[in-house]
Design a protein around this motif. Sequence first.
Motif, PDB file in Angstrom:
ATOM      1  N   SER A  13      11.608 -28.261 -11.971  1.00 21.06           N
ATOM      2  CA  SER A  13      11.656 -26.808 -12.204  1.00 21.06           C
ATOM      3  C   SER A  13      10.548 -26.348 -13.147  1.00 21.06           C
ATOM      4  CB  SER A  13      13.008 -26.400 -12.784  1.00 21.06           C
ATOM      5  OG  SER A  13      14.028 -26.623 -11.862  1.00 21.06           O
ATOM      6  N   VAL A  14      10.340 -27.101 -14.222  1.00 21.78           N
ATOM      7  CA  VAL A  14       9.303 -26.752 -15.193  1.00 21.78           C
ATOM      8  C   VAL A  14       7.932 -26.780 -14.528  1.00 21.78           C
ATOM      9  CG1 VAL A  14       8.137 -27.500 -17.306  1.00 21.78           C
ATOM     10  CG2 VAL A  14      10.635 -27.451 -17.210  1.00 21.78           C
ATOM     11  N   VAL A  15       7.658 -27.841 -13.776  1.00 16.98           N
ATOM     12  CA  VAL A  15       6.366 -27.980 -13.114  1.00 16.98           C
ATOM     13  C   VAL A  15       6.171 -26.865 -12.088  1.00 16.98           C
ATOM     14  CG1 VAL A  15       5.013 -29.470 -11.583  1.00 16.98           C
ATOM     15  CG2 VAL A  15       6.180 -30.441 -13.579  1.00 16.98           C
ATOM     16  N   GLN A  16       7.198 -26.530 -11.347  1.00 18.24           N
ATOM     17  CA  GLN A  16       7.077 -25.439 -10.372  1.00 18.24           C
ATOM     18  C   GLN A  16       6.833 -24.102 -11.060  1.00 18.24           C
ATOM     19  OE1 GLN A  16      10.695 -26.249  -8.112  1.00 18.24           O
ATOM     20  NE2 GLN A  16       9.475 -27.127  -6.454  1.00 18.24           N
ATOM     21  N   GLU A  17       7.431 -23.900 -12.237  1.00 21.01           N
ATOM     22  CA  GLU A  17       7.156 -22.678 -13.010  1.00 21.01           C
ATOM     23  C   GLU A  17       5.681 -22.614 -13.414  1.00 21.01           C
ATOM     24  OE1 GLU A  17       9.742 -21.770 -16.359  1.00 21.01           O
ATOM     25  OE2 GLU A  17      11.357 -22.871 -15.354  1.00 21.01           O
ATOM     26  N   TYR A  19       3.082 -24.041 -11.895  1.00 14.95           N
ATOM     27  CA  TYR A  19       2.269 -23.729 -10.718  1.00 14.95           C
ATOM     28  C   TYR A  19       2.424 -22.270 -10.297  1.00 14.95           C
ATOM     29  CZ  TYR A  19       0.999 -28.607  -9.990  1.00 14.95           C
ATOM     30  OH  TYR A  19       0.480 -29.861 -10.133  1.00 14.95           O
ATOM     31  N   GLY A  20       3.633 -21.733 -10.408  1.00 12.72           N
ATOM     32  CA  GLY A  20       3.833 -20.316 -10.086  1.00 12.72           C
ATOM     33  C   GLY A  20       2.986 -19.429 -10.985  1.00 12.72           C
ATOM     34  N   ALA A  21       2.961 -19.752 -12.281  1.00 14.10           N
ATOM     35  CA  ALA A  21       2.153 -18.978 -13.231  1.00 14.10           C
ATOM     36  C   ALA A  21       0.670 -19.120 -12.903  1.00 14.10           C
ATOM     37  CB  ALA A  21       2.437 -19.435 -14.660  1.00 14.10           C
ATOM     38  N   PHE A  22       0.228 -20.338 -12.558  1.00 11.71           N
ATOM     39  CA  PHE A  22      -1.179 -20.538 -12.199  1.00 11.71           C
ATOM     40  C   PHE A  22      -1.534 -19.705 -10.969  1.00 11.71           C
ATOM     41  CE2 PHE A  22      -4.721 -22.761 -10.140  1.00 11.71           C
ATOM     42  CZ  PHE A  22      -5.633 -22.785 -11.182  1.00 11.71           C
ATOM     43  N   GLY A  23      -0.650 -19.686  -9.991  1.00  8.31           N
ATOM     44  CA  GLY A  23      -0.883 -18.902  -8.775  1.00  8.31           C
ATOM     45  C   GLY A  23      -1.013 -17.417  -9.057  1.00  8.31           C
ATOM     46  N   ARG A  24      -0.325 -16.950 -10.088  1.00 11.64           N
ATOM     47  CA  ARG A  24      -0.408 -15.527 -10.486  1.00 11.64           C
ATOM     48  C   ARG A  24      -1.572 -15.270 -11.443  1.00 11.64           C
ATOM     49  NH1 ARG A  24       4.832 -16.834 -11.719  1.00 11.64           N
ATOM     50  NH2 ARG A  24       4.494 -16.560 -13.960  1.00 11.64           N
ATOM     51  N   LEU A  31       0.771 -21.487 -21.022  1.00 16.40           N
ATOM     52  CA  LEU A  31       0.698 -21.915 -22.419  1.00 16.40           C
ATOM     53  C   LEU A  31       2.064 -21.852 -23.083  1.00 16.40           C
ATOM     54  CD1 LEU A  31      -2.657 -20.199 -23.452  1.00 16.40           C
ATOM     55  CD2 LEU A  31      -2.295 -22.561 -22.673  1.00 16.40           C
ATOM     56  N   GLY A  32       2.890 -20.901 -22.670  1.00 15.44           N
ATOM     57  CA  GLY A  32       4.239 -20.764 -23.203  1.00 15.44           C
ATOM     58  C   GLY A  32       5.186 -21.865 -22.767  1.00 15.44           C
ATOM     59  N   LYS A  33       4.793 -22.649 -21.772  1.00  9.72           N
ATOM     60  CA  LYS A  33       5.617 -23.771 -21.293  1.00  9.72           C
ATOM     61  C   LYS A  33       5.135 -25.112 -21.846  1.00  9.72           C
ATOM     62  CE  LYS A  33       8.623 -23.636 -18.948  1.00  9.72           C
ATOM     63  NZ  LYS A  33      10.041 -23.455 -19.309  1.00  9.72           N
TER      64      LYS A  33
END
Length: 139
Positions: A13-17, A19-24, A31-33
Amino acid sequence: MAQDAPTIQDALSVVQEVYGAFGRGDIPAILGKLTPDVVWAVEGREGDYPTFGVRHGPAGALAFFQAMGDVEDVTAFEPKAFHPSGDTCVVQGRIGMTLKNNGKALDYDWVHIFTVRDGMVAGFKELYDTAQVVEAYRS
């Protein structure tokens, strides 16, 4: 009371979050993760290419993203397969990019290895054919 051990789903879940942020294009969310002591590493000899090397802390990760933005226009980014195991998640993917210094186009596979601790990324390592990137960058 003992804290529950992390599950495979937690790391995934953390890793997918991330990648989602990178995609956006949301680098502050990435950085917040990150843990304060995160180790952010890209295989390759420092000095051969601006993103290579080991960086520490969120400031080091930010320096990586700044270097990436300075030298690359990403045209495709695709995480293809996720392999979570305990606090680690290995991801296989591909990237397409154009180098800003000379217009060379690159497209290659990569592997990312994330270490997750307490719901945050504590380690990142990127592996790919660095020789191909250095050759294109220097030509």
